[in-house]
Each structure stands twice: as C-alpha cells, then as structure tokens.
Design an enzyme around this catalytic site. Structure first.
Site, PDB file in Angstrom:
ATOM      1  N   GLU A 109       0.823  -1.208   0.000  1.00 37.47           N
ATOM      2  CA  GLU A 109       0.000   0.000   0.000  1.00 37.47           C
ATOM      3  C   GLU A 109       0.861   1.265   0.000  1.00 37.47           C
ATOM      4  OE1 GLU A 109      -3.100   0.159  -0.483  1.00 37.47           O
ATOM      5  OE2 GLU A 109      -3.879  -1.839  -0.043  1.00 37.47           O
ATOM      6  N   ASP A 244      -4.522  -9.789  -8.400  1.00 35.01           N
ATOM      7  CA  ASP A 244      -5.044  -8.923  -9.456  1.00 35.01           C
ATOM      8  C   ASP A 244      -4.003  -7.997 -10.090  1.00 35.01           C
ATOM      9  OD1 ASP A 244      -4.969  -7.755  -6.926  1.00 35.01           O
ATOM     10  OD2 ASP A 244      -6.661  -6.441  -7.286  1.00 35.01           O
ATOM     11  N   GLU A 337     -18.350  -7.103  -1.460  1.00 36.27           N
ATOM     12  CA  GLU A 337     -16.973  -7.597  -1.441  1.00 36.27           C
ATOM     13  C   GLU A 337     -16.882  -9.047  -1.897  1.00 36.27           C
ATOM     14  OE1 GLU A 337     -13.582  -5.718  -0.119  1.00 36.27           O
ATOM     15  OE2 GLU A 337     -14.977  -5.160  -1.701  1.00 36.27           O
ATOM     16  N   GLU A 357     -12.886  -0.696  -9.446  1.00 42.62           N
ATOM     17  CA  GLU A 357     -12.590  -1.632 -10.531  1.00 42.62           C
ATOM     18  C   GLU A 357     -13.622  -1.623 -11.665  1.00 42.62           C
ATOM     19  OE1 GLU A 357      -9.857  -2.427  -7.467  1.00 42.62           O
ATOM     20  OE2 GLU A 357     -12.049  -2.338  -7.322  1.00 42.62           O
ATOM     21  N   THR A 448      -2.110   0.747 -10.598  1.00 42.54           N
ATOM     22  CA  THR A 448      -3.223   0.052  -9.948  1.00 42.54           C
ATOM     23  C   THR A 448      -3.938   0.939  -8.941  1.00 42.54           C
ATOM     24  OG1 THR A 448      -3.842  -2.067  -8.924  1.00 42.54           O
ATOM     25  CG2 THR A 448      -1.928  -0.918  -7.995  1.00 42.54           C
TER      26      THR A 448
END
Length: 508
Positions: A109, A244, A337, A357, A448
């Site tokens: 992160e 992902d 989720e 997304e 991302t």
C-alpha cells in the site's frame, strides 16, 4: 440539424452534464477531507473528522500520519482542474510530510498509494508549476529507499510489512501474496527512469520473475508464497484478491517500459487464465495445479480482468465481462466484497467500500468504444448510485451492507485517486479532458492506484541493462503438478462449457 448531428449534440450535452456531476462530487469529497480530516491520513465521513488511530487491523496498515489522502489524490487534482489546490498540496507535502517515522506499514500500500502519488505528482508538477524544484521526487527517493529494505529476504521477495525507520520487523510474517510482492514495477520503474538508477526496476522485476518461474504446468500461479523458501503457501489461483495487480503490472509494465519479456509473460498468463479461470463473463478461483474451480465466489477486484482484456485488444471480451459484472451490480446498485453466483447473492462480506474496478473497466471501454450508449449508460448509473447511496454531509461513505444500504464510516483515499477519476474520464468530452492534462490521455499508463504515468519517448523507457535478473526465468521450466486431477475432476474441466459450476470432491 440533421438527425445524426442532433444525436451528437444530445450526447455531448449529456456527457457535459455527467462530467459536471462527477466534478461536483469530487469537489464535495475533497473539500470534506480538507475541511474535516486534513492533515490526517483519511476522512471519516460519518464522524466528520480524520482517522488518526489504528483500530481496524489490516485496514489501517497504511496509516502513518503523512496526509495519505492528499498524497494519493495529487494527480486527480489536475484531472479536475483544481490547480491552486494542487500547488498548495505539493508545497505542503514537500515542506511538511516526512516518512522518517517509527511505524510498521503495508509495503504494498505504501508503494501504490504513497510512492505512486509522489511520482505522478512530481511529473505533473514539473509540467505545470513554475518554479517547482523537484521536491516530490526527493520524497519519492527517500520513501523508495525505505521500501527496498523489504526485499532483503532469502528469496528477494519483499515482506508484506516494513518499518519505515527500522526496516523489516523482527516478527514479520513470512507469507506474502503475489499482488503484494509483485506490484512494484510501475512505481519502481518510473523512479528508475526519473533518477537513472535502475536498481529499483531490477528489484521489482526480479520479484515478478520469481513468481513466474514458480508457475504450475498449467501456467498458473498461487496466491501466497513464503519469502524465506519461495514455496507457495496458498495454491489457489485467481484474478482477484492477492493476484489482481500482478497481471496488471505485467501488461502495463510492457507498455510503459517497452520490456518484451513482460509482454511474453503476460500473454502466457492471459492464455492460461482464459483457459482455466474464465467461465461465462467471470474469472473464478481455481487450483493452480489442476485448473479446477474452488468455489463460486467473486470479488470485485477480479473485475480488473475486464480492463486488461480491453487494454490487450479483446474489446468484445472486455465488454462481455463488464456486462456480467454490471448484472451483479444491478442487483443492489453496488458490488459487494464477495458475491456467490451459486446462490446469486452476497455472502456475509456484504460491504462495498467505494471500489474503482468496475468504473475503471467502463473507462477503458469508453476509450475503445467512444460514444457507445451502453457504456455511457452504465457510467451514468454508477454515478447516480454513488450520489443517492453514499453521499453524506462530510463526503461519501462506503456501504457496510449493500442489501440494507447501511453506511460505513470510511472514505478510502482511492475514492479520490481512482473511482471518481475513472468515472469522470469515462463520461467527460475528450476535448475537456485534454485541456486539463499536460499530455494526451492516450499516452498515459494508469497504475493500480489510478496514478498517471506518461509514456517516455526519449529513448529512456527501459532498463539499459537486462542482465542479472534471474536469466531465463520467464522461459524456465514450470513447476510439475503435485497432484494429478481425479477422473471426476478431469471430466469436469473438459466439460466446463456444459456446466455452470464445476463440482469437486471438496465442493459439492
């Protein structure tokens, strides 16, 4: 006007109205952060204050009192033409923000939100701010040098946690997911381009190659690996949580750095996913050795595959995937989720934290199918739902339960850096977008976390030395299958197209 011109005029007016709506939403969200939370890392929209205490476990692993939301949202301020706010944000970060703190954070992160925000912010500031002297790049180098300590493991795979002052914690967990350890390439690569120090790029690429060299004979990789041994601890393969952004950075890394080895790895992975994961319009979780579906659960993070399909040229496949995901979204005007396609309902994980997304996939479709009414209609409905379900006095609140619309006291930084940006870019007239940015939108690669990195055209795109990075890893022999599929499982895989759910001995 002739009929065609009338339709074009109506479409333009609709797009302008939608763009203004998203602009106002951004103004409301960013204004709420600055008024009620700044300089804290995140806004608590229901409490109307900043999140200053770690109280939610892993969800707070990125907090460090360095104005996270402001750093993450830097380039989004440019998209929405808030240039004075951008200038003030750059000045604050350069003068006030420090990463020399004795705190343990998520390495992944910190890379995608903080380092990515600093690098994209630097490139925008360098192009737009007169008198800017590169302070954001200095901050980026300082942060990256702290993050590289996470790669000091027996395998070269980074740990999932890093103390920004002391390095790898003594009790650091050995397990790390593929996404956590394999999604540094864009940020580290851009830093290498800007500093002409390619050690960052090599660290990031070596980590990706380490995963790829451990793929199964089916061309699939697992989700979690031990950083000490390099062995997979979770052999489930997915395009969702834990994997992902790994696939995303293979393709985007090739585009940004002109590294053909990344493209080769991506196409092999793409083929394996389409063969073993894809069914109907979704990509399900499967066993990396057998290719057998593990369950019928879907995470919205898997929707990134739709974006990659479009980006790789499979526009029809991307549209199909988006329509399937939009079908799930339409059940509750939000993506939970976890959604179970067997029960056709959310699981107990019913929250929806303003994720980007689906909006991202719609943006890529809007670029590939300009003016398509279906794509524009989906974007319009996503925008409307955010306004009616999540808007509160102090910003926008995530949904704690998509079925009851109960709200959660969180507005993650990616809502500003990604979700609203993608929605705006999907609906705004191209001319309006181009006037806001210092470079063509088509020459930008999105990280991302939604940070914009412009393509280099000066010959400095790629690492000048391609040596010493696990030679031949991309072509190395894959792992042998540890356990052969049973006759039942083999038939299930062969007849995938005839059954909606592949049953296994452990899932019936």
């Amino acid at each position: 006007f002739p009929a065609g011109e009338q339709a074009s005029a109506l479409e333009y007016e609709e797009r302008v109205a939608l763009a203004r709506q998203v602009q106002e939403m951004y103004d409301h969200a960013f204004g709420a952060y600055m008024a009620h939370a700044f300089p804290a890392d995140e806004l608590r929209p229901l409490s109307c204050d900043g999140r200053r205490v770690r109280e939610r476990g892993d969800l707070d692993a990125i907090l460090g009192n360095y104005s996270l939301t402001l750093v993450d949202a830097l380039d989004s301020l440019v998209v929405f033409r808030r240039y004075e706010d951008f200038r003030e944000a750059v000045q604050h970060i350069v003068e006030k923000v420090s990463f020399d703190v004795d705190i343990e954070v998520s390495t992944f992160e910190a890379n995608i939100r903080l380092l990515g925000g600093l690098l994209s912010g630097h490139q925008h500031a360098d192009a737009l701010l007169q008198g800017y002297e590169g302070g954001l790049l200095d901050k980026a180098v300082d942060l990256a040098d702290r993050l590289t300590k996470a790669f000091e493991t027996q395998t070269g795979l980074p740990t999932s946690r890093i103390n920004l002052r002391k390095g790898v914690p003594e009790d650091a967990a050995a397990a790390v997911t593929v996404a956590e350890a394999g999604s540094f390439l864009l940020e580290f690569g851009v830093l290498s381009q800007l500093t002409d120090d390619w050690k960052y790029y090599r660290l990031a690429k070596r980590s990706m190659q380490a995963f790829w060299s451990r793929r199964s004979s089916l061309g699939l990789i697992g989700t979690a690996v031990n950083t000490n041994t390099g062995q997979f601890q979770d052999t489930q393969s997915t395009t969702g949580p834990g994997q992902d952004s790994f696939y995303e950075y293979l393709l985007k890394g090739y585009i940004l750095f002109d590294d053909l080895e990344l493209l080769d790895m991506y196409w092999h992975a793409h083929s394996a996913i389409e063969q073993h994961h894809a069914f109907e319009g979704f990509t399900y979780t499967v066993d990396m050795f057998k290719g057998v579906m593990s369950n019928t659960h879907l995470s919205p993070l898997s929707c990134v595959w739709a974006s990659l399909q479009v980006l790789a040229g499979d526009v029809a496949g991307g549209l199909r995937s988006v329509l399937y995901w939009y079908g799930i979204w339409s059940k509750n005007n939000a993506l939970p989720e976890v959604f179970d396609t067997k029960t056709e309902a959310p699981t107990s994980a019913r929250d929806s934290p303003l994720r980007p997304e689906l909006a991202e996939a719609v943006f890529y479709l809007s670029m590939a199918l300009p003016g398509d009414p279906t794509v524009l209609g989906i974007a319009s409905n996503l925008i409307s739902a955010l306004g009616t379900q999540s808007r509160v006095k102090c910003g926008f609140a995530a949904l704690a339960d998509v079925t009851t619309k109960r709200l959660d006291d969180r507005m993650d930084s990616y809502f500003l850096s990604e979700t609203l940006v993608y929605l705006y870019l999907a609906v705004a007239p191209p001319g309006d977008v181009q006037q806001a940015l210092p470079w063509p939108l088509g020459s930008v690669v999105f990280s991302t976390e939604g940070h914009m990195f412009p393509l280099r055209r000066d010959g400095a795109a790629a690492d000048p030395s391609r040596e010493g990075m696990y030679p031949g890893a991309a072509d190395g022999a894959p792992m042998l299958t540890c356990e052969a599929p049973s006759p039942f499982e083999r038939v299930a895989v062969q007849h995938r197209c005839q059954t909606k759910y592949i049953l296994t001995a452990t899932y019936q």
